[in-house]
Design a protein around this motif. Structure first.
Motif, PDB file in Angstrom:
ATOM      1  N   ALA A 238       0.833  -1.207   0.000  1.00 24.47           N
ATOM      2  CA  ALA A 238       0.000   0.000   0.000  1.00 24.47           C
ATOM      3  C   ALA A 238       0.863   1.250   0.000  1.00 24.47           C
ATOM      4  CB  ALA A 238      -0.912  -0.003   1.219  1.00 24.47           C
ATOM      5  N   ALA A 239       0.330   2.291  -0.618  1.00 22.26           N
ATOM      6  CA  ALA A 239       1.067   3.549  -0.720  1.00 22.26           C
ATOM      7  C   ALA A 239       0.931   4.415   0.530  1.00 22.26           C
ATOM      8  CB  ALA A 239       0.567   4.325  -1.944  1.00 22.26           C
ATOM      9  N   SER A 240      -0.164   4.263   1.268  1.00 22.86           N
ATOM     10  CA  SER A 240      -0.384   5.126   2.425  1.00 22.86           C
ATOM     11  C   SER A 240      -0.822   4.302   3.639  1.00 22.86           C
ATOM     12  CB  SER A 240      -1.475   6.164   2.115  1.00 22.86           C
ATOM     13  OG  SER A 240      -2.731   5.520   1.987  1.00 22.86           O
ATOM     14  N   ARG A 241      -0.732   4.916   4.794  1.00 21.94           N
ATOM     15  CA  ARG A 241      -1.177   4.281   6.037  1.00 21.94           C
ATOM     16  C   ARG A 241      -2.675   3.983   5.981  1.00 21.94           C
ATOM     17  NH1 ARG A 241       0.849   5.873  11.711  1.00 21.94           N
ATOM     18  NH2 ARG A 241       2.076   7.223  10.387  1.00 21.94           N
ATOM     19  N   GLU A 242      -3.447   4.897   5.398  1.00 26.70           N
ATOM     20  CA  GLU A 242      -4.892   4.706   5.291  1.00 26.70           C
ATOM     21  C   GLU A 242      -5.209   3.506   4.396  1.00 26.70           C
ATOM     22  OE1 GLU A 242      -3.362   7.710   4.713  1.00 26.70           O
ATOM     23  OE2 GLU A 242      -3.879   8.574   6.666  1.00 26.70           O
ATOM     24  N   GLU A 243      -4.532   3.424   3.257  1.00 32.08           N
ATOM     25  CA  GLU A 243      -4.740   2.293   2.342  1.00 32.08           C
ATOM     26  C   GLU A 243      -4.326   0.981   3.004  1.00 32.08           C
ATOM     27  OE1 GLU A 243      -3.337   0.776  -2.101  1.00 32.08           O
ATOM     28  OE2 GLU A 243      -2.708   2.752  -1.404  1.00 32.08           O
ATOM     29  N   ARG A 244      -3.223   1.026   3.720  1.00 28.58           N
ATOM     30  CA  ARG A 244      -2.748  -0.166   4.433  1.00 28.58           C
ATOM     31  C   ARG A 244      -3.787  -0.634   5.448  1.00 28.58           C
ATOM     32  NH1 ARG A 244       2.273   1.400   6.796  1.00 28.58           N
ATOM     33  NH2 ARG A 244       1.323   1.636   8.819  1.00 28.58           N
TER      34      ARG A 244
ATOM     35  N   SER B  26      -3.314 -14.047  11.976  1.00 26.82           N
ATOM     36  CA  SER B  26      -2.204 -13.895  12.916  1.00 26.82           C
ATOM     37  C   SER B  26      -2.199 -12.481  13.482  1.00 26.82           C
ATOM     38  CB  SER B  26      -0.872 -14.173  12.223  1.00 26.82           C
ATOM     39  OG  SER B  26      -0.565 -13.123  11.333  1.00 26.82           O
ATOM     40  N   ARG B  27      -1.605 -12.345  14.632  1.00 26.17           N
ATOM     41  CA  ARG B  27      -1.489 -11.006  15.221  1.00 26.17           C
ATOM     42  C   ARG B  27      -0.486 -10.167  14.456  1.00 26.17           C
ATOM     43  NH1 ARG B  27      -1.793 -12.563  21.570  1.00 26.17           N
ATOM     44  NH2 ARG B  27      -4.002 -13.084  21.516  1.00 26.17           N
ATOM     45  N   ALA B  28       0.471 -10.825  13.849  1.00 31.06           N
ATOM     46  CA  ALA B  28       1.466 -10.116  13.042  1.00 31.06           C
ATOM     47  C   ALA B  28       0.860  -9.773  11.685  1.00 31.06           C
ATOM     48  CB  ALA B  28       2.696 -10.988  12.848  1.00 31.06           C
ATOM     49  N   THR B  29       1.276  -8.662  11.133  1.00 37.77           N
ATOM     50  CA  THR B  29       0.895  -8.300   9.768  1.00 37.77           C
ATOM     51  C   THR B  29       2.124  -7.699   9.104  1.00 37.77           C
ATOM     52  OG1 THR B  29      -0.701  -7.120   8.410  1.00 37.77           O
ATOM     53  CG2 THR B  29       0.037  -6.006  10.389  1.00 37.77           C
ATOM     54  N   PHE B  30       2.241  -7.915   7.819  1.00 35.00           N
ATOM     55  CA  PHE B  30       3.428  -7.461   7.105  1.00 35.00           C
ATOM     56  C   PHE B  30       3.012  -6.628   5.911  1.00 35.00           C
ATOM     57  CE2 PHE B  30       4.408 -11.319   9.382  1.00 35.00           C
ATOM     58  CZ  PHE B  30       5.548 -10.942  10.069  1.00 35.00           C
ATOM     59  N   TRP B  31       3.849  -5.662   5.576  1.00 34.71           N
ATOM     60  CA  TRP B  31       3.504  -4.760   4.484  1.00 34.71           C
ATOM     61  C   TRP B  31       4.758  -4.154   3.875  1.00 34.71           C
ATOM     62  CZ3 TRP B  31       4.700   0.465   4.834  1.00 34.71           C
ATOM     63  CH2 TRP B  31       5.116   0.900   6.092  1.00 34.71           C
ATOM     64  N   ASP B  32       4.570  -3.705   2.666  1.00 30.18           N
ATOM     65  CA  ASP B  32       5.564  -2.893   1.971  1.00 30.18           C
ATOM     66  C   ASP B  32       4.823  -1.680   1.444  1.00 30.18           C
ATOM     67  OD1 ASP B  32       8.147  -4.403   1.966  1.00 30.18           O
ATOM     68  OD2 ASP B  32       6.873  -5.944   1.060  1.00 30.18           O
ATOM     69  N   GLY B  33       5.496  -0.559   1.382  1.00 29.30           N
ATOM     70  CA  GLY B  33       4.838   0.675   0.979  1.00 29.30           C
ATOM     71  C   GLY B  33       5.344   1.246  -0.320  1.00 29.30           C
ATOM     72  N   GLY B  34       4.526   2.113  -0.859  1.00 29.10           N
ATOM     73  CA  GLY B  34       4.909   2.848  -2.046  1.00 29.10           C
ATOM     74  C   GLY B  34       5.101   1.994  -3.281  1.00 29.10           C
ATOM     75  N   GLN B  35       5.946   2.451  -4.154  1.00 28.22           N
ATOM     76  CA  GLN B  35       6.302   1.736  -5.380  1.00 28.22           C
ATOM     77  C   GLN B  35       7.279   0.652  -4.972  1.00 28.22           C
ATOM     78  OE1 GLN B  35       4.279   2.245  -7.652  1.00 28.22           O
ATOM     79  NE2 GLN B  35       5.427   1.620  -9.411  1.00 28.22           N
ATOM     80  N   ALA B  36       6.776  -0.536  -4.829  1.00 29.13           N
ATOM     81  CA  ALA B  36       7.589  -1.629  -4.292  1.00 29.13           C
ATOM     82  C   ALA B  36       8.578  -2.173  -5.320  1.00 29.13           C
ATOM     83  CB  ALA B  36       6.687  -2.753  -3.811  1.00 29.13           C
ATOM     84  N   PRO B  37       9.731  -2.573  -4.849  1.00 27.67           N
ATOM     85  CA  PRO B  37      10.696  -3.244  -5.726  1.00 27.67           C
ATOM     86  C   PRO B  37      10.194  -4.658  -6.048  1.00 27.67           C
ATOM     87  CG  PRO B  37      11.468  -3.256  -3.460  1.00 27.67           C
ATOM     88  CD  PRO B  37      10.215  -2.430  -3.482  1.00 27.67           C
ATOM     89  N   PRO B  38      10.920  -5.406  -6.858  1.00 26.84           N
ATOM     90  CA  PRO B  38      10.520  -6.792  -7.117  1.00 26.84           C
ATOM     91  C   PRO B  38      10.283  -7.540  -5.803  1.00 26.84           C
ATOM     92  CG  PRO B  38      12.334  -6.176  -8.539  1.00 26.84           C
ATOM     93  CD  PRO B  38      12.141  -5.044  -7.557  1.00 26.84           C
TER      94      PRO B  38
ATOM     95  N   SER C 272      -4.706  -9.004  -3.745  1.00 23.47           N
ATOM     96  CA  SER C 272      -4.767  -9.544  -5.103  1.00 23.47           C
ATOM     97  C   SER C 272      -3.368  -9.973  -5.538  1.00 23.47           C
ATOM     98  CB  SER C 272      -5.295  -8.495  -6.077  1.00 23.47           C
ATOM     99  OG  SER C 272      -4.340  -7.459  -6.236  1.00 23.47           O
ATOM    100  N   ARG C 273      -3.321 -10.663  -6.658  1.00 26.72           N
ATOM    101  CA  ARG C 273      -2.030 -11.081  -7.202  1.00 26.72           C
ATOM    102  C   ARG C 273      -1.134  -9.882  -7.489  1.00 26.72           C
ATOM    103  NH1 ARG C 273      -0.468 -14.083 -12.878  1.00 26.72           N
ATOM    104  NH2 ARG C 273       1.687 -13.393 -12.754  1.00 26.72           N
ATOM    105  N   ALA C 274      -1.708  -8.779  -7.910  1.00 23.32           N
ATOM    106  CA  ALA C 274      -0.911  -7.589  -8.229  1.00 23.32           C
ATOM    107  C   ALA C 274      -0.098  -7.099  -7.030  1.00 23.32           C
ATOM    108  CB  ALA C 274      -1.819  -6.478  -8.740  1.00 23.32           C
ATOM    109  N   ALA C 275      -0.524  -7.425  -5.820  1.00 25.57           N
ATOM    110  CA  ALA C 275       0.229  -7.045  -4.619  1.00 25.57           C
ATOM    111  C   ALA C 275       1.497  -7.891  -4.476  1.00 25.57           C
ATOM    112  CB  ALA C 275      -0.635  -7.198  -3.376  1.00 25.57           C
ATOM    113  N   ILE C 276       1.569  -8.988  -5.216  1.00 22.00           N
ATOM    114  CA  ILE C 276       2.746  -9.859  -5.149  1.00 22.00           C
ATOM    115  C   ILE C 276       3.648  -9.592  -6.355  1.00 22.00           C
ATOM    116  CG2 ILE C 276       3.565 -12.244  -4.961  1.00 22.00           C
ATOM    117  CD1 ILE C 276       1.795 -11.208  -2.585  1.00 22.00           C
ATOM    118  N   THR C 277       3.162  -9.897  -7.541  1.00 21.46           N
ATOM    119  CA  THR C 277       3.893  -9.622  -8.779  1.00 21.46           C
ATOM    120  C   THR C 277       2.972  -9.837  -9.960  1.00 21.46           C
ATOM    121  OG1 THR C 277       5.845 -10.151 -10.133  1.00 21.46           O
ATOM    122  CG2 THR C 277       4.796 -11.979  -8.970  1.00 21.46           C
ATOM    123  N   THR C 278       3.227  -9.123 -11.035  1.00 25.11           N
ATOM    124  CA  THR C 278       2.475  -9.338 -12.267  1.00 25.11           C
ATOM    125  C   THR C 278       3.278 -10.167 -13.263  1.00 25.11           C
ATOM    126  OG1 THR C 278       3.261  -7.223 -13.125  1.00 25.11           O
ATOM    127  CG2 THR C 278       1.104  -7.231 -12.023  1.00 25.11           C
ATOM    128  N   ASP C 279       4.513 -10.479 -12.923  1.00 25.80           N
ATOM    129  CA  ASP C 279       5.359 -11.292 -13.790  1.00 25.80           C
ATOM    130  C   ASP C 279       5.052 -12.778 -13.568  1.00 25.80           C
ATOM    131  OD1 ASP C 279       7.899 -11.491 -15.564  1.00 25.80           O
ATOM    132  OD2 ASP C 279       8.271 -12.864 -13.874  1.00 25.80           O
TER     133      ASP C 279
END
Length: 142
Positions: free
Chosen positions: A46-52, A71-83, A109-116
């Motif tokens: 997600a690009a923002s805290r609100e979107e996340r 799970s109590r844990a959650t993981f995220w990456d922000g912005g324009q993510a690298p591969p 969605s799959r797009a959150a992982i990779t489109t390749d």
């Protein structure tokens, strides 16, 4: 015979169907082998805290509706993510699940992982090799 310009889209649709079938098969295998309530870990790109926060809420609602635990844990990456292989958040989610804290990783969605396609298939195979599946929220086909 279809014009040549239409053939790549047909091939892409066939690849997408094959990969979705593979993802579902891996998920079904791991769910069938589970000896305890299914537990999954959310992963959000997600690009923002609100979107996340909104994505996490959607994931949590879906998972609970499935009768699984989040799970109590959650993981995220922000912005324009690298591969995906270079994302700290996805790598942490994978390691968390691989250590036995979750059976699977849930993303919007799959797009959150990779489109390749090749990278996606590699991710699916790598997760399965460690007894972890990847799943997404259902697509609304309205």
């Amino acid at each position: 015979m279809a014009p040549l310009s239409a053939q790549p889209s047909v091939a892409a649709a066939l690849r997408e169907r094959r990969l979705e079938g593979l993802r579902r098969t891996y998920e079904q295998e791991i769910v069938a082998m589970a000896r305890r309530t299914m537990r999954v870990v959310p992963y959000v790109l997600a690009a923002s805290r609100e979107e996340r926060g909104a994505d996490h809420e959607l994931i949590t609602d879906h998972v609970r509706a499935m009768g699984w635990q989040v799970s109590r844990a959650t993981f995220w990456d922000g912005g324009q993510a690298p591969p995906v292989a270079e994302r700290a958040g996805f790598g942490d989610a994978f390691r968390y699940a691989m250590q036995g804290f979750a059976h699977g990783i849930v993303a919007i969605s799959r797009a959150a992982i990779t489109t390749d396609d090749k990278t996606y298939e590699h991710v699916l195979d790598e997760l399965r090799a460690h007894g972890v599946f990847l799943t997404f929220l259902p697509v609304d086909d309205d």
